[in-house]
Write a protein that holds these residues in place. Structure first.
Motif, short mmCIF file in Angstrom:
data_model
loop_
_atom_site.label_atom_id
_atom_site.label_comp_id
_atom_site.label_asym_id
_atom_site.label_seq_id
_atom_site.Cartn_x
_atom_site.Cartn_y
_atom_site.Cartn_z
N UNK A 1 -50.19 5.90 -0.55
CA UNK A 1 -51.18 5.82 0.51
C UNK A 1 -50.59 5.16 1.75
N UNK A 2 -50.97 5.64 2.90
CA UNK A 2 -50.66 4.96 4.16
C UNK A 2 -51.79 3.96 4.39
N UNK A 3 -51.46 2.66 4.32
CA UNK A 3 -52.52 1.65 4.30
C UNK A 3 -52.57 0.79 5.56
N UNK A 4 -51.56 0.86 6.40
CA UNK A 4 -51.59 0.08 7.63
C UNK A 4 -50.64 0.71 8.64
N UNK A 5 -50.80 0.35 9.92
CA UNK A 5 -49.93 0.95 10.92
C UNK A 5 -50.14 0.37 12.29
N UNK A 6 -49.47 0.97 13.27
CA UNK A 6 -49.55 0.49 14.64
C UNK A 6 -49.22 1.64 15.58
N UNK A 7 -49.76 1.58 16.77
CA UNK A 7 -49.52 2.61 17.78
C UNK A 7 -49.13 1.96 19.11
N UNK A 8 -48.04 2.42 19.68
CA UNK A 8 -47.63 1.97 21.01
C UNK A 8 -47.34 3.19 21.87
N UNK A 9 -47.64 3.11 23.15
CA UNK A 9 -47.32 4.16 24.11
C UNK A 9 -46.41 3.57 25.17
N UNK A 10 -45.30 4.27 25.45
CA UNK A 10 -44.34 3.80 26.47
C UNK A 10 -44.23 4.84 27.58
N UNK A 11 -43.71 4.41 28.70
CA UNK A 11 -43.61 5.28 29.87
C UNK A 11 -42.62 6.42 29.63
N UNK A 12 -42.75 7.48 30.40
CA UNK A 12 -41.84 8.62 30.30
C UNK A 12 -40.39 8.15 30.41
N UNK A 13 -39.56 8.67 29.50
CA UNK A 13 -38.15 8.33 29.52
C UNK A 13 -37.79 7.10 28.71
N UNK A 14 -38.79 6.34 28.25
CA UNK A 14 -38.51 5.13 27.48
C UNK A 14 -38.23 5.43 26.02
N UNK A 15 -38.63 6.60 25.54
CA UNK A 15 -38.24 7.05 24.20
C UNK A 15 -38.25 8.58 24.23
N UNK A 16 -37.77 9.19 23.16
CA UNK A 16 -37.69 10.65 23.11
C UNK A 16 -38.92 11.19 22.36
N UNK A 17 -40.03 11.29 23.07
CA UNK A 17 -41.30 11.84 22.57
C UNK A 17 -41.97 10.98 21.51
N UNK A 18 -41.30 10.72 20.38
CA UNK A 18 -41.96 9.99 19.31
C UNK A 18 -40.93 9.33 18.40
N UNK A 19 -41.09 8.05 18.18
CA UNK A 19 -40.32 7.31 17.18
C UNK A 19 -41.30 6.81 16.13
#
Length: 365
Positions: free
Chosen positions: A152-170
């Motif tokens: 089961x996936x029981x916990x998590x976190x979400x962050x959004x960064x500006x364009x160019x700060x990562x490659x779509x999704x890590x």
């Protein structure tokens, strides 16, 4: 986004009526306000909610998952914990995507230590501008793969960064599992006379990623071997309880695993090149591009070292499993030339299988 025991609270872990109102992710979706709540509940909580039982589904979202100790202790006598980050490009490819890869990678890291995976965390870093539809597919893939693996996936976190700060999704996933009593696996446990076994063909994942990028204008029908191996490893340990060690051959491929065990166990490893299962398509692609399939990453291949007296039982158990139909004994542990991996070639010669300085295919997981 966390599951826990039932307590009063305003945010239930069940499919929400909240909806993302944009086609792409914006910085507002990481700002802690209603837009972020829309994203978390609509995309992630709704995807994972069906994994929960009725009591869990009625529970609020807290800042931590709560796992009953009695349930864990009933499974074994030691806790296993692992974490990994995934940055594959492209996000979706033949045979999988970054979500499936994240679950399989963490489940397999637990399973190769003899642990039964129980629960996962999932943290995502999303680049501004990513399509919400793609994010939904990946969240659904995470949930589906977790069900397949029995966790089961029981916990998590979400962050959004500006364009160019990562490659779509890590994605970063961590996992908790329980090692059953009597299971002792370790990279330093190989002994002369032991047999080296793999469960299937090498290089499928690396070849699939290379083809999906389209940079070299190559085409292949090979799909990634990305799969949760905990069921397969459980069958192996039942059949060969004295198995010495298990490793999944991810970055660095088979060559990295063999060198790691040779050094840690202070033994030699001798393998037969003709016994190593490799698909013709993967071999042809490697020949074309000057790559060696021994160094290509895999996401559904494990390497096991078992005592010679249990090798036949181990192979039979693996071949009876859907993920082990091409299982093969590829070599043996020796007392000669400790720390080295020697390969017998089909032409009657030998060569040293050494570690590469880097990875021939960056960003495969």
């Amino acid at each position: 986004m966390t599951a826990n025991a039932p307590t009063p609270g305003p945010i239930p872990l069940r499919p929400s009526r909240r909806r993302v109102r944009h086609e792409t992710v914006t910085l507002a979706h990481g700002g802690g306000g209603s837009a972020m709540r829309d994203l978390v509940e609509d995309v992630f909580v709704s995807a994972f909610a069906e994994q929960q039982d009725a009591a869990q589904a009625a529970a609020p979202l807290e800042d931590q998952a709560r796992l009953p100790l009695a349930d864990l202790m009933a499974r074994g006598d030691r806790l296993a914990f692992t974490t990994d980050s995934f940055v594959v490009h492209p996000l979706e490819f033949a045979g999988g995507d970054i979500g499936r890869l994240a679950v399989c990678g963490t489940v397999n890291d637990l399973a190769v230590g003899g642990a039964v995976p129980v629960a996962l965390s999932c943290a995502v870093v999303i680049e501004e501008g990513m399509a919400v539809a793609t994010l939904r597919r990946i969240a659904a893939s995470i949930a589906a793969t977790a069900r397949e693996a029995g966790v089961r996936v029981v916990t998590g976190d979400t962050k959004v960064v500006a364009r160019g700060a990562c490659d779509k999704l890590f994605i970063t996933t961590s996992g908790v599992g329980v090692i059953r009593s009597g299971v002792e696996l370790g990279i330093a446990r190989a002994r002369p006379g032991d047999v080296v076994i793999v469960n299937g063909p090498l290089g499928d994942h690396g070849a699939a990623i290379l083809a999906a990028r389209g940079e070299l204008a190559v085409e292949t029908s090979v799909a990634s071997d990305c799969a949760p191996l905990n069921g397969l490893i459980g069958a192996l340990l039942d059949a060969a309880p004295d198995t010495r060690l298990i490793r999944d051959a991810t970055r660095g491929g088979l060559a990295a695993v063999l060198n790691e065990m040779a050094e840690a166990s202070a033994v030699g490893v001798r393998v037969d090149e003709s016994a190593i299962p490799i698909r013709d398509e993967v071999r042809g692609l490697c020949d074309l591009l000057g790559l060696d399939p021994l160094y290509l990453g895999n996401e559904g291949v494990m390497v096991a070292v078992v005592p010679t007296g249990q090798a036949d039982a181990a192979l039979a158990a693996l071949r009876a499993h859907p993920l082990g139909g091409m299982a093969a004994a590829i070599g043996a542990i020796t007392a000669e030339r400790p720390g080295l991996v020697i390969m017998d070639t089909p032409f009657g010669g030998t060569r040293i299988v050494d570690l590469l300085v880097g990875d021939p295919l960056p960003r495969i997981c």
